[in-house]
Design an enzyme around this catalytic site. Structure first.
Site, mmCIF file in Angstrom:
data_model
loop_
_atom_site.group_PDB
_atom_site.id
_atom_site.type_symbol
_atom_site.label_atom_id
_atom_site.label_comp_id
_atom_site.label_asym_id
_atom_site.label_seq_id
_atom_site.Cartn_x
_atom_site.Cartn_y
_atom_site.Cartn_z
ATOM 1 N N ARG A 141 0.872 -1.272 0.016
ATOM 2 C CA ARG A 141 -0.145 0.093 -0.117
ATOM 3 C C ARG A 141 0.941 1.405 0.204
ATOM 4 O O ARG A 141 2.073 1.289 0.537
ATOM 5 C CB ARG A 141 -1.019 0.163 1.246
ATOM 6 C CG ARG A 141 -2.128 -0.694 1.153
ATOM 7 C CD ARG A 141 -2.941 -0.253 0.010
ATOM 8 N NE ARG A 141 -4.344 -1.002 -0.067
ATOM 9 C CZ ARG A 141 -4.563 -2.182 -0.730
ATOM 10 N NH1 ARG A 141 -3.841 -2.371 -1.413
ATOM 11 N NH2 ARG A 141 -5.723 -2.870 -0.724
ATOM 12 N N HIS A 198 -0.837 1.043 -9.469
ATOM 13 C CA HIS A 198 -1.634 -0.075 -8.666
ATOM 14 C C HIS A 198 -2.165 -1.121 -9.337
ATOM 15 O O HIS A 198 -3.549 -1.325 -9.449
ATOM 16 C CB HIS A 198 -2.707 0.559 -7.668
ATOM 17 C CG HIS A 198 -3.191 -0.053 -6.430
ATOM 18 N ND1 HIS A 198 -3.509 0.797 -5.314
ATOM 19 C CD2 HIS A 198 -3.546 -1.331 -6.250
ATOM 20 C CE1 HIS A 198 -3.967 -0.372 -4.574
ATOM 21 N NE2 HIS A 198 -3.731 -1.411 -4.826
HETATM 22 P P1 NDP Z 1 -2.136 -11.280 4.528
HETATM 23 O O1 NDP Z 1 -3.143 -10.763 5.557
HETATM 24 O O2 NDP Z 1 -2.310 -12.717 4.257
HETATM 25 O O3 NDP Z 1 -0.641 -11.192 5.079
HETATM 26 C C1 NDP Z 1 -0.197 -10.085 5.759
HETATM 27 C C2 NDP Z 1 1.244 -10.274 6.230
HETATM 28 O O4 NDP Z 1 1.641 -8.979 6.837
HETATM 29 C C3 NDP Z 1 1.248 -11.225 7.530
HETATM 30 O O5 NDP Z 1 2.410 -12.216 7.315
HETATM 31 C C4 NDP Z 1 1.432 -10.307 8.614
HETATM 32 O O6 NDP Z 1 2.071 -11.109 9.674
HETATM 33 C C5 NDP Z 1 2.281 -9.247 8.214
HETATM 34 N N1 NDP Z 1 2.111 -8.090 9.024
HETATM 35 C C6 NDP Z 1 0.935 -7.379 9.100
HETATM 36 N N2 NDP Z 1 1.131 -6.430 10.207
HETATM 37 C C7 NDP Z 1 2.583 -6.380 10.448
HETATM 38 C C8 NDP Z 1 3.470 -5.797 11.364
HETATM 39 N N3 NDP Z 1 2.949 -4.871 12.221
HETATM 40 N N4 NDP Z 1 4.458 -6.161 11.355
HETATM 41 C C9 NDP Z 1 5.191 -7.149 10.726
HETATM 42 N N5 NDP Z 1 4.558 -7.972 9.954
HETATM 43 C C10 NDP Z 1 2.975 -7.607 9.676
HETATM 44 O O7 NDP Z 1 -2.104 -10.326 3.374
HETATM 45 P P2 NDP Z 1 -2.058 -10.513 1.799
HETATM 46 O O8 NDP Z 1 -0.625 -11.446 1.739
HETATM 47 O O9 NDP Z 1 -3.298 -11.215 1.073
HETATM 48 O O10 NDP Z 1 -1.853 -8.955 1.216
HETATM 49 C C11 NDP Z 1 -0.968 -8.188 1.857
HETATM 50 C C12 NDP Z 1 -1.055 -6.859 1.201
HETATM 51 O O11 NDP Z 1 -0.853 -6.687 -0.210
HETATM 52 C C13 NDP Z 1 -2.605 -6.405 1.362
HETATM 53 O O12 NDP Z 1 -3.061 -6.053 2.690
HETATM 54 C C14 NDP Z 1 -2.764 -5.268 0.485
HETATM 55 O O13 NDP Z 1 -2.523 -4.021 0.980
HETATM 56 C C15 NDP Z 1 -1.582 -5.574 -0.519
HETATM 57 N N6 NDP Z 1 -2.277 -5.754 -2.011
HETATM 58 C C16 NDP Z 1 -1.794 -5.064 -3.151
HETATM 59 C C17 NDP Z 1 -2.158 -5.477 -4.362
HETATM 60 C C18 NDP Z 1 -1.824 -4.479 -5.542
HETATM 61 O O14 NDP Z 1 -2.200 -4.736 -6.623
HETATM 62 N N7 NDP Z 1 -0.744 -3.613 -5.357
HETATM 63 C C19 NDP Z 1 -3.091 -6.267 -4.727
HETATM 64 C C20 NDP Z 1 -3.462 -7.334 -3.309
HETATM 65 C C21 NDP Z 1 -2.745 -7.037 -2.071
HETATM 66 P P3 NDP Z 1 1.477 -12.355 10.454
HETATM 67 O O15 NDP Z 1 1.712 -13.435 9.380
HETATM 68 O O16 NDP Z 1 2.441 -12.456 11.800
HETATM 69 O O17 NDP Z 1 -0.057 -12.212 10.643
HETATM 70 C C1 OXD Z 2 -6.201 -5.376 -3.060
HETATM 71 C C2 OXD Z 2 -5.599 -4.419 -4.311
HETATM 72 O O1 OXD Z 2 -6.017 -4.894 -1.873
HETATM 73 O O2 OXD Z 2 -5.802 -4.663 -5.441
HETATM 74 O O3 OXD Z 2 -6.290 -6.611 -3.566
HETATM 75 O O4 OXD Z 2 -4.988 -3.574 -3.506
#
Ligand code: NDP
Ligand code: OXD
Length: 313
Positions: free
Chosen positions: A228, A276
């Site tokens: 993000r 994005h």
């Molecule tokens: P998940 O919820 O599966 O994973 C999030 C990961 O981030 C987990 O490993 C979590 O830790 C870690 N995390 C969260 N908070 C912290 C913190 N404070 N410190 C350290 N680690 C942290 O999310 P996804 O993998 O499905 O997606 C990740 C992000 O990708 C989405 O939230 C979105 O913002 C972004 N995204 C962007 C897209 C784009 O087109 N650019 C498309 C899709 C998603 P833990 O494993 O311990 O819970």
């Molecule tokens: C998502 C994105 O969160 O597209 O899936 O950013």
């Protein structure tokens, strides 16, 4: 439980295809209609209008059309019902392709070759193999783990950082605040796949970038952010690029989106910009997953991929 009706509330995304596909199985009301409608039980959302959902007296669950849910939490009147995020092979595959594409582009010095081609220079710079470079993934969730697997299969050394311990075969994993600096110190190419939460906002700043390792022979550390935009400080990235703290960056997300035309990131020679678009939410793949979940919920089964409201993702 009766077959629930859906409110479709998407901002900045054309609803037509989502509407068509959801309507194949259920009654769908398109926002701005539907406020106060007691027969609506589900909301399918992207950046829903503030306080819209709290007007629905019988709302039972919110479905985000993205993997990220910060856009859902931005609503000050968010009702206390379960929130489901997207976990889908199709979206994961898009993200894996983006990460591999950007890592290889930096690793194989694509910008150097482009500059050489432009000047008709025939010169072969030194080459390293993937194993000489370590890629660190911030966020070892569904997307981070899939990207880590793909990078491992290409031979990269892979590090991962998460909130809690997330062991993964072949990956050096680090967790929490205590693990952050050691993780960065072992990372040449940083890939950010974190969710945006109060804890992660602004985490990709100058101080963090300073901690990256710079002994990969590429001439500097590299940043790739597909998480993000508000995880990063755009101004800090520019400063790091300009003083050599960073060699290059691939950015899919920005503090303000669309990226303002006045942003120096657009024309910075060391920055690769995508709008994005790392992993798109394709309704043809995601709607069947949502409809399956709604049907299962009505049979009394648990919803999957629920957001932890306290953690914010
Ligand atoms: P998940 O919820 O599966 O994973 C999030 C990961 O981030 C987990 O490993 C979590 O830790 C870690 N995390 C969260 N908070 C912290 C913190 N404070 N410190 C350290 N680690 C942290 O999310 P996804 O993998 O499905 O997606 C990740 C992000 O990708 C989405 O939230 C979105 O913002 C972004 N995204 C962007 C897209 C784009 O087109 N650019 C498309 C899709 C998603 P833990 O494993 O311990 O819970
Ligand atoms: C998502 C994105 O969160 O597209 O899936 O950013």
């Amino acid at each position: 439980m009766e077959k629930g009706k859906i409110l479709l509330a998407l901002t900045g995304i054309h609803p037509q295809r989502w509407h068509e596909l959801l309507s194949a199985e259920r009654e769908v009301v398109l926002e701005p209609n539907g406020a106060d409608d007691p027969s609506i039980t589900y909301a399918v959302v992207w950046k829903q209008k503030p306080n819209l959902l709290k007007s629905l007296p019988n709302l039972r669950a919110i479905f985000s059309i993205g993997a990220g849910v910060d856009h859902v939490f931005a609503d000050p009147g968010l009702p206390d019902v379960p929130i489901v995020k997207i976990v889908a092979d199709n979206l994961t595959q898009h993200m894996v392709e983006y990460v591999v594409w950007r890592v290889l582009d930096h690793h194989r010095q694509a910008s150097l070759y482009r500059a050489q081609q432009h000047k008709k220079i025939w010169h072969e710079p030194p080459q390293r193999v993937a194993g000489d470079v370590s890629v660190g993934i911030m966020g070892l969730g569904s997307l981070g783990r899939a990207a880590a697997s793909a990078l491992l299969s290409l031979g990269f050394a892979v590090n991962g950082w998460s909130r809690s311990e997330r062991p993964m075969t072949g990956v050096s994993t680090y967790a929490g605040e205590a693990g952050l600096i050691p993780f960065l110190n072992a990372t040449d190419i940083l890939v950010v796949l974190l969710p945006l939460t109060p804890q992660t906002q602004g985490i990709v700043n100058y101080g963090l970038l300073k901690e990256l390792r710079r002994r990969n022979g590429l001439g500097g550390a590299v940043l790739i952010n597909a998480g993000r935009g508000r995880l990063q400080k755009d101004a800090d990235i520019l400063r790091a690029l300009d003083d050599g703290t960073l060699k290059e960056a691939s950015l899919d997300v920005f503090e303000v989106e669309p990226l303002p035309k006045t942003s120096p990131l657009w024309s910075h020679p060391k920055v690769f910009v995508t709008p994005h678009a790392a992993a798109t939410s394709d309704p043809a793949h995601l709607v069947p997953i949502m409809l399956r979940q709604m049907a299962a919920f009505e049979r009394g089964e648990r919803l999957e991929n629920l957001v932890d409201r306290k953690a914010g993702y």
